[in-house]
Design an enzyme around this catalytic site. Structure first.
Site, PDB file in Angstrom:
ATOM      1  N   ALA A  66       0.873  -1.175   0.000  1.00 27.38           N
ATOM      2  CA  ALA A  66       0.000   0.000   0.000  1.00 27.38           C
ATOM      3  C   ALA A  66       0.909   1.224   0.000  1.00 27.38           C
ATOM      4  O   ALA A  66       2.087   1.125   0.330  1.00 27.38           O
ATOM      5  CB  ALA A  66      -0.857  -0.011   1.256  1.00 27.38           C
ATOM      6  N   GLY A 105       0.525  -5.120   0.565  1.00 29.61           N
ATOM      7  CA  GLY A 105      -0.638  -5.075  -0.321  1.00 29.61           C
ATOM      8  C   GLY A 105      -0.328  -5.619  -1.711  1.00 29.61           C
ATOM      9  O   GLY A 105      -1.220  -6.129  -2.392  1.00 29.61           O
ATOM     10  N   GLU A 108      -0.761  -9.208  -1.427  1.00 30.06           N
ATOM     11  CA  GLU A 108      -2.199  -9.448  -1.213  1.00 30.06           C
ATOM     12  C   GLU A 108      -2.973  -9.311  -2.537  1.00 30.06           C
ATOM     13  O   GLU A 108      -3.913 -10.060  -2.784  1.00 30.06           O
ATOM     14  CB  GLU A 108      -2.717  -8.484  -0.145  1.00 30.06           C
ATOM     15  CG  GLU A 108      -2.145  -8.779   1.242  1.00 30.06           C
ATOM     16  CD  GLU A 108      -2.519  -7.718   2.248  1.00 30.06           C
ATOM     17  OE1 GLU A 108      -3.263  -8.051   3.197  1.00 30.06           O
ATOM     18  OE2 GLU A 108      -2.097  -6.549   2.086  1.00 30.06           O
ATOM     19  N   GLU A 128       4.180  -5.907   6.999  1.00 24.89           N
ATOM     20  CA  GLU A 128       3.398  -4.902   7.715  1.00 24.89           C
ATOM     21  C   GLU A 128       3.745  -4.840   9.208  1.00 24.89           C
ATOM     22  O   GLU A 128       3.678  -3.776   9.823  1.00 24.89           O
ATOM     23  CB  GLU A 128       1.894  -5.190   7.557  1.00 24.89           C
ATOM     24  CG  GLU A 128       1.320  -4.852   6.191  1.00 24.89           C
ATOM     25  CD  GLU A 128       1.486  -5.955   5.174  1.00 24.89           C
ATOM     26  OE1 GLU A 128       0.846  -5.886   4.109  1.00 24.89           O
ATOM     27  OE2 GLU A 128       2.287  -6.893   5.410  1.00 24.89           O
TER      28      GLU A 128
END
Ligand code: T1G
Length: 678
Positions: A66, A105, A108, A128
């Site tokens: 992210a 992310g 993911e 993370e």
């Protein structure tokens, strides 16, 4: 090729759609990238002629997560979950083509593709937890469905990266592509269409979890227990464990709810803000304010090290380990042999732990040239002096180096306190002199204080910083002041710690308060580890300080098992009654009325003056920015990363005003920046 947004393109290769993200530096999932992906998958869904889709990234890496710089800001753009659902629910197979690092992310998103291919060098991870968070886009529910609950647990709580070969073995990747990745991915997509292979939705496959909740409960219990020490103080690891447990125990959607709530709890906590601050602070530290970006770096292809003691040997290993030949100098053969033997032993121990082969040990030792002749450093690009902390000795060495070293060579001192300008003045080339303050053990500790002298040239400074990065260090620029950034602040803390044990606190109390705060050890444990007799001599000792008295009484610290603590054979420690008696006598002699001192006072008196000294360092311009001070303390002095560093802690936790007021009550001279902000 149609641009969906400025950073996402959609092209057609026959009946295969190719989505390309091109958002430097690391294709992070910014709002523009999410909008682009959202638009691309809508276009794909609306085009019945398509048979498959490939997602690939331009530049140095696949999506590295992210966009951390968007955290804490008002949300904008398409939601990541919506993009992921569009991918997973796509009517045509989606193939993610991965190179560089698929992180957070990014992984993911890849886990929502029906298939994943990569090049041989790709890496995969969910880091993370290093940001005080957890994978908040389904990673805690999808990863265990691919690699099993145990492996997923290890990956999300360590943030460690997995290589392509292991990813293939674990089923995280379906194929490693040789040659052009995009072409290979398109060919793979065509093959799975031709073979009519299913749309593999990771969310639906629980076959690889490795057991149900009851079967895996002992594994989770063991994992918590065996990591309790490493996770102490951190909020994120336990939250990650809870999510993997949910992946095992609950249906996918229920598990996603647990992930969401645990994620939001962490996101709104101070630890995540602190660790995010540290992420950007580490990268900011590398930047030299006012440096002309076109400054050309000097070559560092060969290194000379003066002194083969603990520091010299450790420093040498940093260069040998990255392929740079080192010539190491000592004054006596015995000391030289001892230093070289320690380097070899360290490498052999690492090889025994499987970190690299014995061939690699020989290769590294093969790059080392021991010598007793300083003249053998005449061709070195960089020379680092790592001898005893004495100004006269250092000035003598730099004076000699000035006549030996080639023009343009960088002359660096590993001094941890002394005036680099005074050392430089003992040469005719002060512009080539810089401080490179390594931390012990120098082959392990990541911090490097790069001390900019008044005459150090920008080229030499930039090269020293770049060389630090090349050997895996985090370089922080410091000005010339006593003890630079770290040791100067440490001095302020130690001064108070020494006063506290005279006024009534026990050394063990002070250590406990600081270890409870999150430091790996307190000041008196550290003193015992380093040795109470550093810089002490029996001939000149006059019992001026408590430390003098302890040394006069034969206490040396861990090395003789007697210091502020007594140590048994397994290094278990108990407060020393001998030390206690010496402290009480000393206090009585000085007429100090001892009193009971509570933990809060101990914490404030140890940390507030430290922060104040950090602010004074900023007042004087001895550090470029407050976040540099945080990086020094986190990477050199064990400040807990989840508290962001002393300056972040002052600003966001303790409060600058609170600290300033307390310091005034202590009668201390408060830094202007501590009052006004930095
Ligand atoms: N967001 C924003 N900026 C980033 C970024 C990111 N994820 N990653 C790197 N940058 C910037 C960085 O600040 C620097 O900027 C430049 O890119 C180069 O980075 C929902 C919540 C990828 C291994 O934790 O580990 O996904 O200083 O110097 O050494 O579950 O960057 O040049 O201006 O580090 O080659 C999870 C973080 C996010 C990975 C490359 N992802 N990045 O290392 O370059 S949270 C991460 C890295 C998340 C989801 C959650 C490394 C790297 P500048 P660099 P590098």
């Amino acid at each position: 090729m149609a641009a969906i947004t400025s950073v996402v393109d959609l092209a057609m290769d026959g009946d295969v759609a190719v989505i390309t993200i091109d958002s430097p530096p690391v294709n992070a999932l910014s709002a523009d990238v999410r909008d682009g992906l959202d638009g691309a998958f809508r276009a794909i869904a609306a085009n019945p002629a398509l048979k498959a889709a490939v997602l690939v990234c331009a530049g140095r890496t696949f999506i590295a997560g992210a966009d951390i710089s968007e955290f804490g800001k008002p949300p904008r753009g398409a939601s990541l979950h919506a993009v992921q659902d569009a991918m997973e629910e796509s009517a045509v197979p989606v193939v993610a083509a991965i190179h560089g690092t698929a992180l957070g992310g990014g992984l993911e998103v890849a886990l929502c593709a029906h298939y994943r291919v990569s090049d041989a060098k790709a890496k995969f991870g969910l880091p993370e937890v290093k940001l005080g968070l957890l994978p908040g886009a389904g990673g805690t529910q999808r990863l265990p469905r691919v690699v099993g609950a145990k492996k997923a647990l290890e990956m999300v709580t360590s943030g460690a990266q997995m290589g392509a070969k292991d990813a293939l073995a674990a089923g995280l990747v379906d194929e490693i592509v040789e040659g052009d990745l995009t072409a290979g991915a398109i060919a793979f997509a065509r093959r799975i269409v031709a073979e009519g292979r299913p749309l593999k939705k990771v969310r639906d496959d629980t076959s690889k979890l490795g057991g149900d909740a009851a079967a895996l409960a002992p594994m989770f219990a063991d994992f918590r227990q065996s990591h309790a020490r490493a996770f102490k103080g951190f909020d994120a690891p336990e939250a990650n464990i809870k999510c993997i447990e949910a992946a095992v125990a609950l249906p996918f959607e229920e598990g996603m709810k647990v992930e969401r709530s645990e994620f939001m709890k962490l996101m709104s906590g101070l630890q995540a803000t602190a660790q995010r601050h540290v992420f950007f602070a580490e990268r900011q530290a590398a930047k030299i304010d006012g440096l002309d970006p076109k400054t050309e770096l000097l070559p560092v292809k060969s290194v000379g090290i003066i002194g083969a003691g603990t520091m010299g040997g450790g420093i040498a290993m940093n260069f040998l380990s990255v392929g740079i030949p080192v010539t190491i100098v000592e004054t006596k053969q015995e000391a030289l042999d001892r230093g070289v033997a320690v380097i070899r032993r360290n490498y052999e121990n690492s090889a025994k732990k499987g970190r690299f082969s014995m061939e690699e040990v020989e290769a590294r030792m093969g790059r080392l040239t021991p010598t007793l002749a300083l003249e053998d450093l005449k061709d070195a690009d960089l020379i680092i002096e790592a001898v005893f902390e004495n100004m006269d000795i250092k000035k003598d060495i730099f004076g000699k180096l000035d006549t030996i070293a080639r023009p343009g060579a960088i002359l660096a001192s590993n001094t941890s306190y002394l005036n680099v300008d005074e050392i430089a003045a003992s040469t005719t080339r002060p512009e080539s002199v810089v401080g490179t303050h390594f931390f012990s053990p120098a082959n392990v500790m990541r911090l490097l204080e790069v001390v900019r002298g008044a005459r150090t040239s920008p080229q030499v400074l930039a090269t020293a910083m770049a060389t630090g990065k090349a050997i895996g260090k985090i370089g922080v620029v410091s000005g010339v002041c006593h003890g630079f950034i770290g040791n100067r602040m440490l001095g302020a803390r130690q001064e108070q710690a020494n006063k506290l044990i005279l006024e009534g606190a026990r050394p063990a109390d002070v250590d406990r308060v600081l270890t409870d705060f999150g430091f790996p050890m307190g000041p008196f444990q550290m003193a015992d580890l380093a040795g109470l007799d550093i810089g002490w001599s029996a001939e000149t000792s006059k019992g001026v300080t408590v430390r003098d008295r302890l040394c006069e009484a034969g206490l040396r610290g861990q090395k003789n098992g007697k210091g502020f603590y007594d140590y048994d054979a397994d290094r278990n420690r108990t407060p020393s009654p001998v030390a206690e008696a010496i402290i009480l006598d000393y206090a009585a002699e000085k007429g100090i009325n001892r009193r009971s001192i509570d933990d809060q006072e101990i914490l404030e008196r140890c940390l507030y003056p430290m922060v104040n000294e950090g602010a004074k360092i900023l007042d004087e311009g001895m550090a470029q920015r407050a976040s540099d001070v945080d990086i020094v303390w986190i990477n050199g002095y064990g400040w807990p990363v989840y508290r962001g560093g002393p300056m972040f802690w002052a600003e966001h936790d303790a409060g600058r005003d609170t600290i300033a007021a307390a310091l005034e009550r202590m009668g201390m001279d408060v830094s202007p920046k501590l009052k006004s902000g930095w």
